[in-house]
Scaffold this motif. Structure first.
Motif, PDB file in Angstrom:
ATOM      1  N   CYS A   1      -0.177  11.155   1.032  1.00 47.73           N
ATOM      2  CA  CYS A   1      -0.974  13.095   0.810  1.00 47.73           C
ATOM      3  C   CYS A   1      -0.735  13.720   1.346  1.00 47.73           C
ATOM      4  N   GLY A   2       0.108  14.482   2.530  1.00 53.29           N
ATOM      5  CA  GLY A   2       0.577  15.141   2.664  1.00 53.29           C
ATOM      6  C   GLY A   2       1.773  15.875   1.597  1.00 53.29           C
ATOM      7  N   VAL A   3       2.611  15.672   1.282  1.00 53.64           N
ATOM      8  CA  VAL A   3       4.403  15.389   1.269  1.00 53.64           C
ATOM      9  C   VAL A   3       3.703  15.811  -0.778  1.00 53.64           C
ATOM     10  N   THR A   4       2.536  14.412  -0.835  1.00 54.42           N
ATOM     11  CA  THR A   4       1.955  14.308  -2.462  1.00 54.42           C
ATOM     12  C   THR A   4       1.452  15.348  -2.374  1.00 54.42           C
TER      13      THR A   4
ATOM     14  N   THR B   1      -3.594   9.696  -3.827  1.00 55.00           N
ATOM     15  CA  THR B   1      -3.197   8.723  -2.310  1.00 55.00           C
ATOM     16  C   THR B   1      -4.544   7.839  -2.419  1.00 55.00           C
ATOM     17  N   ARG B   2      -4.963   8.803  -2.953  1.00 55.34           N
ATOM     18  CA  ARG B   2      -6.790   8.322  -2.243  1.00 55.34           C
ATOM     19  C   ARG B   2      -7.142   6.685  -1.765  1.00 55.34           C
ATOM     20  N   GLU B   3      -5.879   5.889  -3.174  1.00 55.43           N
ATOM     21  CA  GLU B   3      -6.322   4.253  -3.033  1.00 55.43           C
ATOM     22  C   GLU B   3      -5.679   3.857  -1.590  1.00 55.43           C
TER      23      GLU B   3
ATOM     24  N   ASN C   1       1.032  -1.390   0.350  1.00 60.32           N
ATOM     25  CA  ASN C   1      -0.502   0.047  -0.210  1.00 60.32           C
ATOM     26  C   ASN C   1       0.724   1.489  -0.575  1.00 60.32           C
ATOM     27  N   PRO C   2       1.881   1.820  -0.870  1.00 58.99           N
ATOM     28  CA  PRO C   2       2.501   2.359  -1.229  1.00 58.99           C
ATOM     29  C   PRO C   2       1.836   3.763  -0.721  1.00 58.99           C
ATOM     30  N   ALA C   3       0.687   4.738  -1.195  1.00 54.55           N
ATOM     31  CA  ALA C   3       0.317   5.737  -0.886  1.00 54.55           C
ATOM     32  C   ALA C   3       0.214   5.744   0.155  1.00 54.55           C
TER      33      ALA C   3
END
Length: 127
Positions: A40-43, A84-86, A34-36
């Protein structure tokens, strides 16, 4: 506007994630399966650097209770990008979504953001 295609940016971001770029307090739960997860914040910040637009923050709820925040991007004309939703499981629901001004100075995730940004920039330079 970025000189890169969104597909190139997405590939560079996704291939740059690892435990070192995720939220430090959740690093132990990050896995390549689950790499995501917790990216989310940094992406969202790196995409904001490359594409502009707005930073959006929603709440993550489990069993009706807020457990965390989730970040993504909104570009012009209301187009939203969330790489990163997944990361979320069936019981985790993202609700809301408000525009958050970009912080003038990064504190908590500065090292993770700088690492992800440098990796993505390097991959985009190499093509």
């Amino acid at each position: 506007m970025s000189p890169f295609l969104l597909t190139d940016i997405e590939a560079a971001v996704r291939s740059s994630w690892d435990a070192e770029t995720c939220t430090p307090e959740y690093r132990s739960r990050w896995t390549p399966a689950n790499p995501a997860r917790d990216q989310c914040g940094v992406t969202a910040m790196v995409l904001n650097d490359l594409l502009g637009g707005e930073l959006i923050r929603g709440e993550v709820h489990v069993d009706g209770r807020q457990t965390d925040y989730h970040w993504w991007n909104r570009l012009g004309r209301g187009v939203e990008i969330d790489l990163t939703r997944e990361q979320f499981g069936p019981g985790e629901i993202v609700v809301g979504g408000e525009v958050i001004p970009r912080p003038a100075k990064l504190g908590r995730l500065r090292e993770e953001y700088e690492l992800l940004r440098s990796r993505v920039e390097e991959k985009l330079r190499r093509g």
